[in-house]
Design an enzyme around this catalytic site. Structure first.
Site, short mmCIF file in Angstrom:
data_model
loop_
_atom_site.label_atom_id
_atom_site.label_comp_id
_atom_site.label_asym_id
_atom_site.label_seq_id
_atom_site.Cartn_x
_atom_site.Cartn_y
_atom_site.Cartn_z
N TYR A 81 7.22 33.17 80.11
CA TYR A 81 7.60 34.58 80.03
C TYR A 81 6.35 35.44 79.80
O TYR A 81 6.10 36.40 80.55
CB TYR A 81 8.61 34.79 78.88
CG TYR A 81 8.80 36.24 78.53
CD1 TYR A 81 9.35 37.13 79.46
CD2 TYR A 81 8.43 36.74 77.28
CE1 TYR A 81 9.50 38.48 79.15
CE2 TYR A 81 8.59 38.08 76.96
CZ TYR A 81 9.12 38.94 77.90
OH TYR A 81 9.26 40.27 77.60
N PHE A 111 15.51 30.36 61.32
CA PHE A 111 14.74 29.36 62.07
C PHE A 111 13.37 29.12 61.41
O PHE A 111 12.37 29.74 61.79
CB PHE A 111 14.55 29.81 63.52
CG PHE A 111 15.82 29.85 64.33
CD1 PHE A 111 16.84 28.94 64.11
CD2 PHE A 111 15.99 30.80 65.33
CE1 PHE A 111 18.02 28.97 64.86
CE2 PHE A 111 17.15 30.84 66.10
CZ PHE A 111 18.17 29.93 65.85
N ASN A 129 11.41 36.27 89.57
CA ASN A 129 11.98 37.57 89.18
C ASN A 129 10.91 38.52 88.63
O ASN A 129 10.85 39.69 89.00
CB ASN A 129 13.06 37.34 88.13
CG ASN A 129 13.83 38.61 87.82
OD1 ASN A 129 14.56 39.12 88.67
ND2 ASN A 129 13.65 39.16 86.64
N TYR A 153 19.00 47.08 78.03
CA TYR A 153 18.90 47.61 76.66
C TYR A 153 17.87 48.74 76.55
O TYR A 153 18.21 49.88 76.23
CB TYR A 153 18.57 46.44 75.72
CG TYR A 153 18.20 46.81 74.31
CD1 TYR A 153 18.93 47.78 73.61
CD2 TYR A 153 17.16 46.16 73.66
CE1 TYR A 153 18.60 48.10 72.30
CE2 TYR A 153 16.83 46.46 72.36
CZ TYR A 153 17.55 47.44 71.67
OH TYR A 153 17.22 47.74 70.38
N ASP A 163 19.50 48.91 89.44
CA ASP A 163 19.80 47.75 88.57
C ASP A 163 20.73 46.81 89.34
O ASP A 163 21.63 47.26 90.04
CB ASP A 163 20.48 48.22 87.28
CG ASP A 163 20.31 47.22 86.16
OD1 ASP A 163 19.67 47.55 85.15
OD2 ASP A 163 20.83 46.08 86.29
N1 UFG Z 1 15.37 34.23 64.17
C1 UFG Z 1 16.12 33.52 63.25
N2 UFG Z 1 17.43 33.30 63.52
C2 UFG Z 1 18.03 33.74 64.65
C3 UFG Z 1 17.26 34.48 65.60
C4 UFG Z 1 15.92 34.70 65.32
O1 UFG Z 1 15.62 33.07 62.22
O2 UFG Z 1 19.23 33.48 64.85
C5 UFG Z 1 13.97 34.47 63.87
C6 UFG Z 1 13.03 33.95 64.94
O3 UFG Z 1 12.75 32.59 64.73
C7 UFG Z 1 11.83 34.87 64.76
C8 UFG Z 1 12.46 36.20 64.30
O4 UFG Z 1 13.75 35.87 63.85
O5 UFG Z 1 11.01 34.38 63.75
C9 UFG Z 1 12.57 37.20 65.41
O6 UFG Z 1 13.17 36.57 66.53
P1 UFG Z 1 13.66 37.37 67.83
O7 UFG Z 1 14.24 36.37 68.76
O8 UFG Z 1 14.48 38.53 67.42
O9 UFG Z 1 12.32 37.97 68.42
P2 UFG Z 1 10.95 37.23 68.85
O10 UFG Z 1 9.92 37.68 67.88
O11 UFG Z 1 11.12 35.78 69.06
O12 UFG Z 1 10.75 37.84 70.31
C10 UFG Z 1 10.11 39.03 70.56
C11 UFG Z 1 10.62 39.60 71.88
C12 UFG Z 1 10.24 38.68 73.02
C13 UFG Z 1 8.76 38.43 73.00
C14 UFG Z 1 8.35 37.86 71.67
C15 UFG Z 1 6.86 37.71 71.58
O13 UFG Z 1 12.01 39.76 71.83
O14 UFG Z 1 10.58 39.31 74.24
O15 UFG Z 1 8.73 38.77 70.62
O16 UFG Z 1 6.57 36.52 70.91
F1 UFG Z 1 8.42 37.52 73.95
#
Ligand code: UFG
Length: 327
Positions: free
Chosen positions: A145, A211, A96, A16, A36
Site C-alpha cells: 500500500y 493489538f 488500482n 470517506y 466514483d
Molecule cells: N488497533 C487496535 N485495535 C483495532 C484496530 C486498531 O488496537 O481493532 C490499533 C492498531 O494496531 C494501531 C492503531 O490502533 O496501533 C491505529 O490503527 P488504525 O488501523 O486505525 O490505523 P493505522 O495507524 O494502522 O493506519 C493508518 C492509515 C493507513 C496508513 C497507516 C500508515 O489508516 O492508511 O496509518 O501506517 F497506511
C-alpha cells in the site's frame, strides 16, 4: 482557468475523505464533478456536485469527462487502502492505485489539465527513524500500500519535469471523525480503523481488541496522530488555492502533531460516550509501527493550514454522533 468558479474533479468523492472534500468544495462555491465506481464508496455520501459512476480503468469515460467539463484541477482520493490486504494481494493495489492513476494523469495531460492533488499517506515513511516525522524523513514503505502511494508521488514528480504537471501530495496520518452536520462520516466495510471500531464496540456491546500491549511506549500500546477529516479537507482547499494561483509541486504531512495511544483513545471514547467499553489485549497486528506522529509544521507554514479539531475528544465526539445515527 475558466471564467466562472473553478471546476474540480473529485475522484473517489463517494468515499470517506472524498465525500467530506466534496461538501467543503461546494460550501466554498467550487463547481464539483465526482467520479466514483462505488467499489468502496457510498452513493448517499455524495451530497452535491455532478456525480458520474465509473472507474479510472475506463479511459474513454475519462476522455469524455475532460472534454465535457471545464476541469481546472483534479483531486484523487480513489485508492485501496488496507495495509494487510495489500500484503496479500499486491497486484490488486498496483493495478488500482498505480496503473489506473497512470490512465488518469495521461488523460489529464492530454487535455492540458495540469493541477493535481494527491491523497498520500504516512505509510510512505515505513518504520520511523525519528519522531516527529517530517517530509524529509527517509521514504521506506514496508507494505505494498505504502509503495503504491510512493510510486505515484514519484511519477508525479517526473510528470512535472516532463509535462509541467503541478501536483501537491498530502501525506495523511490517521484520518478520523465525521462532518459536524451529521450527514456524512466513515463507512468502511470491513472496518479496520481504531476509532470507528471502538465506537462500534460501544454500540454493539462487543469488546475492542488492543493489538499489542508490549510496544516501547508509556502504556505499551501504539501511538498515532489523529487528524479530523474536515481539517484534511481544509488542507486540500489550501493546496487547491496554491495550485490555482500558479504554485509549484510540493509534498506535505497532515497530522495534529500530537500522539495518542490505543489505550488513551479507548479511555477518551469512554468519556465521550459515557458508556463502559470492554477492551481485551490481543497479539500485535503485523506491520504496525510503535509510534507515528507527524511534524506538520510545513503545511502550517506554507499552506497556512490550521486544524480546527486539535483535541482528540472533539474528533471522537464528531465520530460518535455519526456512528450513533447509523446504528
Ligand atoms: N488497533 C487496535 N485495535 C483495532 C484496530 C486498531 O488496537 O481493532 C490499533 C492498531 O494496531 C494501531 C492503531 O490502533 O496501533 C491505529 O490503527 P488504525 O488501523 O486505525 O490505523 P493505522 O495507524 O494502522 O493506519 C493508518 C492509515 C493507513 C496508513 C497507516 C500508515 O489508516 O492508511 O496509518 O501506517 F497506511
Amino acid at each position: 482557468m475558466s471564467a466562472s468558479n473553478p471546476t474540480v474533479l473529485v475522484i473517489g468523492g463517494a468515499g470517506y475523505i472524498g465525500s467530506h472534500m466534496v461538501r467543503e468544495l461546494i460550501e466554498k462555491n467550487y463547481s464539483v464533478v465526482v467520479l466514483d465506481n462505488f467499489s468502496t464508496g457510498h452513493r448517499q455520501l455524495v451530497t452535491g456536485g455532478q456525480l458520474i459512476e465509473g472507474g479510472l480503468g475506463n479511459v474513454d469515460l475519462l476522455r469524455d469527462i475532460f472534454s465535457k467539463y471545464p476541469i481546472d484541477a483534479v483531486m484523487h482520493f480513489a485508492a485501496f487502502s488496507l495495509v494487510g490486504e495489500s500484503v496479500q494481494a499486491p497486484l490488486k493495489y498496483y493495478r488500482n492505485n498505480v496503473a489506473e492513476t497512470i490512465n488518469l494523469i495521461e488523460t489529464m495531460i492530454g487535455h492540458g489539465i495540469k493541477r493535481f492533488i494527491f491523497s498520500s499517506t504516512a505509510a510512505v515513511y515505513g518504520e520511523p527513524e525519528k519522531i516527529p516525522i517530517a517530509e524529509n524523513h527517509p521514504l521506506n514503505p514496508t507494505n505494498p500500500y505504502g509503495s503504491t502511494k510512493l510510486t505515484v508521488e514519484r511519477m508525479l514528480a517526473d510528470c512535472d519535469t516532463a509535462h509541467g504537471l503541478k501536483s501537491i501530495s498530502l501525506r495523511y496520518f490517521n484520518a478520523a471523525g465525521a462532518h459536524p452536520s451529521g450527514m456524512i462520516g466513515e463507512m468502511h466495510e470491513p472496518e479496520s480503523h481504531l476509532i470507528p471500531l471502538v465506537l462500534r464496540a460501544v454500540l454493539s456491546h462487543v469488546p475492542i481488541k488492543i493489538f499489542g500491549s508490549d510496544y516501547p511506549t508509556p502504556d505499551g500500546t501504539c501511538i498515532r496522530d489523529y487528524v479530523h477529516v474536515c481539517d484534511l479537507a481544509q488542507a486540500h482547499l489550501l493546496a487547491l488555492q496554491t495550485l490555482l494561483e500558479g504554485g509549484g509541486s510540493q509534498v506535505f504531512n497532515l497530522g495534529n502533531s500530537v500522539g495518542f495511544s490505543v489505550r488513551q483513545v479507548i479511555e477518551l471514547a469512554r468519556q465521550v460516550t459515557g458508556r463502559a467499553i470492554e477492551a481485551v489485549e490481543h497479539d500485535r497486528r503485523p506491520g504496525d509501527p510503535a509510534v507515528l506522529v507527524a511534524d506538520s509544521s510545513k503545511a502550517r507554514r506554507i499552506l497556512g493550514w490550521s486544524p480546527v479539531y486539535e483535541n482528540l475528544e472533539a474528533i471522537i465526539e464528531s465520530a460518535w454522533r455519526w456512528h450513533r445515527s447509523q446504528h
